[in-house]
Design an enzyme around this catalytic site. Structure first.
Site, PDB file in Angstrom:
ATOM      1  CG  ASP A  14      -2.191   0.769   1.067  1.00 52.56           C
ATOM      2  OD1 ASP A  14      -2.332   1.447   0.037  1.00 52.56           O
ATOM      3  OD2 ASP A  14      -3.048   0.700   1.965  1.00 52.56           O
ATOM      4  CG  HIS A 205      -6.015  -0.784   5.746  1.00 53.44           C
ATOM      5  ND1 HIS A 205      -4.948  -1.558   5.321  1.00 53.44           N
ATOM      6  CD2 HIS A 205      -6.095   0.235   4.858  1.00 53.44           C
ATOM      7  CE1 HIS A 205      -4.423  -1.037   4.232  1.00 53.44           C
ATOM      8  NE2 HIS A 205      -5.100   0.062   3.917  1.00 53.44           N
ATOM      9  CB  CYS A 238      -5.985   3.368  -2.821  1.00 51.05           C
ATOM     10  SG  CYS A 238      -6.807   2.491  -4.156  1.00 51.05           S
ATOM     11  CG  ASN A 247      -1.691   2.546   4.753  1.00 53.12           C
ATOM     12  OD1 ASN A 247      -1.233   2.629   3.633  1.00 53.12           O
ATOM     13  ND2 ASN A 247      -2.737   1.793   5.053  1.00 53.12           N
TER      14      ASN A 247
HETATM   15  P1  HMG Z   1     -10.674  -6.369 -15.258  1.00 54.32           P
HETATM   16  O1  HMG Z   1     -10.478  -5.373 -16.344  1.00 54.32           O
HETATM   17  O2  HMG Z   1     -12.035  -6.513 -14.721  1.00 54.32           O
HETATM   18  O3  HMG Z   1     -10.176  -7.822 -15.588  1.00 54.32           O
HETATM   19  O4  HMG Z   1      -9.636  -5.970 -14.090  1.00 54.32           O
HETATM   20  P2  HMG Z   1      -9.694  -8.525 -16.861  1.00 54.32           P
HETATM   21  O5  HMG Z   1      -9.620  -9.966 -16.509  1.00 54.32           O
HETATM   22  O6  HMG Z   1     -10.523  -8.093 -18.038  1.00 54.32           O
HETATM   23  O7  HMG Z   1      -8.183  -7.997 -17.080  1.00 54.32           O
HETATM   24  C1  HMG Z   1      -7.835  -6.680 -17.483  1.00 54.32           C
HETATM   25  C2  HMG Z   1      -6.359  -6.672 -17.836  1.00 54.32           C
HETATM   26  O8  HMG Z   1      -5.586  -6.968 -16.661  1.00 54.32           O
HETATM   27  C3  HMG Z   1      -5.978  -7.739 -18.864  1.00 54.32           C
HETATM   28  O9  HMG Z   1      -4.845  -7.257 -19.565  1.00 54.32           O
HETATM   29  C4  HMG Z   1      -5.568  -8.888 -17.997  1.00 54.32           C
HETATM   30  O10 HMG Z   1      -4.672  -9.752 -18.656  1.00 54.32           O
HETATM   31  C5  HMG Z   1      -4.858  -8.189 -16.864  1.00 54.32           C
HETATM   32  P3  HMG Z   1      -4.953  -6.634 -21.053  1.00 54.32           P
HETATM   33  O11 HMG Z   1      -5.654  -7.701 -21.858  1.00 54.32           O
HETATM   34  O12 HMG Z   1      -5.801  -5.377 -20.901  1.00 54.32           O
HETATM   35  O13 HMG Z   1      -3.545  -6.365 -21.423  1.00 54.32           O
HETATM   36  N1  HMG Z   1      -4.937  -8.916 -15.587  1.00 54.32           N
HETATM   37  C6  HMG Z   1      -3.873  -9.159 -14.814  1.00 54.32           C
HETATM   38  N2  HMG Z   1      -2.558  -8.896 -14.982  1.00 54.32           N
HETATM   39  C7  HMG Z   1      -1.731  -9.293 -13.981  1.00 54.32           C
HETATM   40  N3  HMG Z   1      -2.149  -9.913 -12.872  1.00 54.32           N
HETATM   41  C8  HMG Z   1      -3.446 -10.199 -12.694  1.00 54.32           C
HETATM   42  C9  HMG Z   1      -4.359  -9.830 -13.699  1.00 54.32           C
HETATM   43  N4  HMG Z   1      -5.682  -9.950 -13.819  1.00 54.32           N
HETATM   44  C10 HMG Z   1      -6.015  -9.390 -14.982  1.00 54.32           C
HETATM   45  N5  HMG Z   1      -3.843 -10.796 -11.582  1.00 54.32           N
HETATM   46  C11 HMG Z   1      -8.455  -6.348 -12.040  1.00 54.32           C
HETATM   47  C12 HMG Z   1      -9.755  -6.518 -12.811  1.00 54.32           C
HETATM   48  C13 HMG Z   1      -8.739  -6.647 -10.595  1.00 54.32           C
HETATM   49  C14 HMG Z   1      -7.425  -7.326 -12.591  1.00 54.32           C
HETATM   50  C15 HMG Z   1      -7.924  -4.914 -12.231  1.00 54.32           C
HETATM   51  O14 HMG Z   1      -8.965  -4.003 -12.046  1.00 54.32           O
HETATM   52  C16 HMG Z   1      -6.811  -4.600 -11.283  1.00 54.32           C
HETATM   53  O15 HMG Z   1      -5.752  -5.204 -11.343  1.00 54.32           O
HETATM   54  N6  HMG Z   1      -7.009  -3.612 -10.413  1.00 54.32           N
HETATM   55  C17 HMG Z   1      -5.982  -3.211  -9.453  1.00 54.32           C
HETATM   56  C18 HMG Z   1      -6.631  -2.879  -8.178  1.00 54.32           C
HETATM   57  C19 HMG Z   1      -5.601  -2.541  -7.143  1.00 54.32           C
HETATM   58  O16 HMG Z   1      -4.570  -3.186  -7.013  1.00 54.32           O
HETATM   59  N7  HMG Z   1      -5.883  -1.462  -6.368  1.00 54.32           N
HETATM   60  C20 HMG Z   1      -5.031  -1.047  -5.298  1.00 54.32           C
HETATM   61  C21 HMG Z   1      -5.057  -2.002  -4.159  1.00 54.32           C
HETATM   62  S1  HMG Z   1      -6.563  -1.911  -3.208  1.00 54.32           S
HETATM   63  C22 HMG Z   1      -6.202  -0.725  -1.981  1.00 54.32           C
HETATM   64  O17 HMG Z   1      -5.195  -0.073  -2.048  1.00 54.32           O
HETATM   65  C23 HMG Z   1      -7.123  -0.608  -0.809  1.00 54.32           C
HETATM   66  C24 HMG Z   1      -6.589  -1.330   0.417  1.00 54.32           C
HETATM   67  O18 HMG Z   1      -5.325  -0.808   0.808  1.00 54.32           O
HETATM   68  C25 HMG Z   1      -7.548  -1.183   1.588  1.00 54.32           C
HETATM   69  C26 HMG Z   1      -7.998   0.255   1.843  1.00 54.32           C
HETATM   70  O19 HMG Z   1      -7.160   1.153   2.006  1.00 54.32           O
HETATM   71  O20 HMG Z   1      -9.206   0.432   1.908  1.00 54.32           O
HETATM   72  C27 HMG Z   1      -6.408  -2.827   0.165  1.00 54.32           C
HETATM   73 MG    MG Z   2      -5.066   1.051   1.945  1.00 49.27          MG
END
Ligand code: HMG
Ligand code: MG
Length: 307
Positions: A14, A205, A238, A247
Site C-alpha cells: 500500500d 486499516h 490508493c 496509511n
Molecule cells: P478487469 O479489467 O475486470 O479484468 O480488471 P480482466 O480480466 O478483463 O483484465 C484486465 C487486464 O488486466 C488484462 O490485460 C488482464 O490480462 C490483466 P490486457 O488484456 O488489458 O492487457 N490482468 C492481470 N494482470 C496481472 N495480474 C493479474 C491480472 N488480472 C487481470 N492478476 C483487475 C480486474 C482486478 C485485474 C484490475 O482491475 C486490477 O488489477 N485492479 C488493481 C486494483 C488494485 O490493485 N488497487 C489497489 C489495491 S486496493 C487498496 O489499495 C485498498 C486497500 O489498501 C484497503 C484500503 O485502504 O481500503 C487494500
Molecule cells: Mg489502503
C-alpha cells in the site's frame, strides 16, 4: 503478560503502490528485509494485479525472489483473481489477500466489478487456497466513507464482511481508505460488527488523510480489535482514492502501543531505521511523527557527545 497487538505492515504494498517513479525490486526487497530485521511478523510485500492498473506493483515476483525470509514471518500479497493467485503461489507468497469494498462506486473503479461480482471472483481463489493450505485475508475498503458515494452505512460494511468470512477469509481488514472516519464512528462500527462477527476476525486499516488514524486505532483497540495495519514512514495511498494520503505510520502506531503497554514484537529503533532508509531512497522526509522526533533527538544527542 502484556497483551499482544499484531501489526500488519503494508508499506511495501500500500505504501509504494502509488509512487509514480519506478522503484527497483532490490530497493523494495531491502525495505522488506529491514522490516523483517525490526521484528515485524507480517509483511504485505506486493500485489499480483494488472500492471496497467498499478504499474508500481509489476515485478512483485522479483521482490519475493530477492527477500531474505525471517523465521515465522508471513510475507503476503494482494490477489484479486485466480491469475494473481497462481502468480503469487509461483512467487512463493505465504498468504494472500482479496479486496472488495462497502461502496459499489469505489469497487467499480478499483477492481472493475460490483461488490457481488467481486465475491464471485474470489470464490475460486478461496477454493484454491483451501486446497493449497494457504490462508486468505480480506479487505473491505471505504468502511468509513467513500470518495464517490460519501457516507457508507454500517449495514453495507457488515454485509461484505460477513460474505467474505462466510467464504473462508480468516480476517477482515476494515479499510478507512480515504481516512475520513472519526473515533466515535470507528468504535461504533466495530461494536456493531461484533454483534455479527467475532472481534478476533476484525482488523483496522486506517489512512491518515484527516489526521484521525491514531485516534481511530485507539477506538478500535477499546472495542477489542487486536490487529492493526500500518505503513512504515506513513507511505502510501490508493490510486483509485484521489487525495487519500498514506496509511498511519507504523512507527507512530508502535510508539502508541508501547506507551499503552501492548506487545508488538517490534524494535522501534530498527523500525525507524527502515522508515528512514526508504524515505531517503524516495528522497522525502519520513512521514512518521514519532520517527522524526526520535531521529532528531538522537542527532542532537550525538552532536552533543561529539562536542
Ligand atoms: P478487469 O479489467 O475486470 O479484468 O480488471 P480482466 O480480466 O478483463 O483484465 C484486465 C487486464 O488486466 C488484462 O490485460 C488482464 O490480462 C490483466 P490486457 O488484456 O488489458 O492487457 N490482468 C492481470 N494482470 C496481472 N495480474 C493479474 C491480472 N488480472 C487481470 N492478476 C483487475 C480486474 C482486478 C485485474 C484490475 O482491475 C486490477 O488489477 N485492479 C488493481 C486494483 C488494485 O490493485 N488497487 C489497489 C489495491 S486496493 C487498496 O489499495 C485498498 C486497500 O489498501 C484497503 C484500503 O485502504 O481500503 C487494500
Ligand atoms: Mg489502503
Amino acid at each position: 503478560m502484556p497483551e499482544t497487538v499484531r501489526i500488519v505492515e503494508v508499506g511495501p504494498r500500500d505504501g509504494l503502490q502509488n509512487e509514480q517513479r519506478p522503484i527497483a525490486p532490490h530497493v523494495k526487497a531491502r525495505l522488506i528485509d529491514l522490516l523483517t530485521g525490526a521484528g515485524v511478523s507480517y509483511i504485505e510485500a506486493g500485489s499480483f494485479v494488472s500492471p496497467k492498473a498499478i504499474p508500481q506493483m509489476a515485478g512483485s515476483d522479483e521482490v519475493f525472489a530477492a527477500i531474505s525470509r525471517g523465521a515465522g514471518v508471513v510475507y503476503a500479497a494482494l490477489t484479486p483473481n485466480m491469475r494473481g493467485y497462481d502468480q503469487a503461489m509461483a512467487a512463493g507468497v505465504d498468504e494472500v489477500a482479496v479486496f472488495s469494498a462497502a461502496s459499489e462506486a469505489f469497487n467499480q473503479r478499483n477492481i472493475n466489478c460490483s461488490i457481488a461480482e467481486s465475491l464471485s471472483r474470489f470464490e475460486p481463489v478461496l477454493a484454491a487456497a483451501k486446497r493449497d493450505g494457504v490462508r486468505v485475508r480480506a479487505y473491505v475498503s471505504c468502511a468509513a466513507g467513500c470518495p464517490y458515494e460519501g457516507a457508507v452505512a454500517p449495514e453495507k460494511v457488515r454485509d461484505v464482511t460477513l460474505g467474505l468470512l462466510d467464504m473462508g477469509c480468516y480476517e477482515i481488514s476494515l479499510g478507512d481508505t480515504i481516512g475520513v472516519g472519526t473515533p466515535g464512528q470507528i468504535g461504533e462500527l466495530i461494536e456493531y460488527l461484533k454483534v455479527w462477527a467475532p472481534v478476533q476476525s476484525l482488523a483496522v486499516h486506517c489512512h491518515d488523510t484527516y489526521g484521525q488514524a491514531l485516534a481511530n486505532i485507539y477506538a478500535a483497540l477499546q472495542a477489542g480489535v487486536r490487529v492493526v495495519d500500518s505503513s512504515v514512514a506513513g507511505l502510501g495511498g490508493c490510486p483509485f482514492a484521489e487525495g487519500a494520503t498514506g496509511n498511519v505510520a507504523t512507527e507512530d502506531v508502535v510508539y502508541m502501543l508501547n506507551g499503552l503497554g501492548y506487545e508488538t514484537g517490534i524494535d522501534l529503533d530498527a523500525l525507524i531505521e527502515a522508515g528512514n532508509t526508504i524515505s531517503s531512497a524516495l528522497d522525502r522526509p519520513n512521514g512518521s511523527r514519532a520517527a522524526t522526533a526520535i531521529s532528531r533527538k538522537r542527532a542532537r544527542q550525538e552532536s552533543q557527545t561529539n562536542e
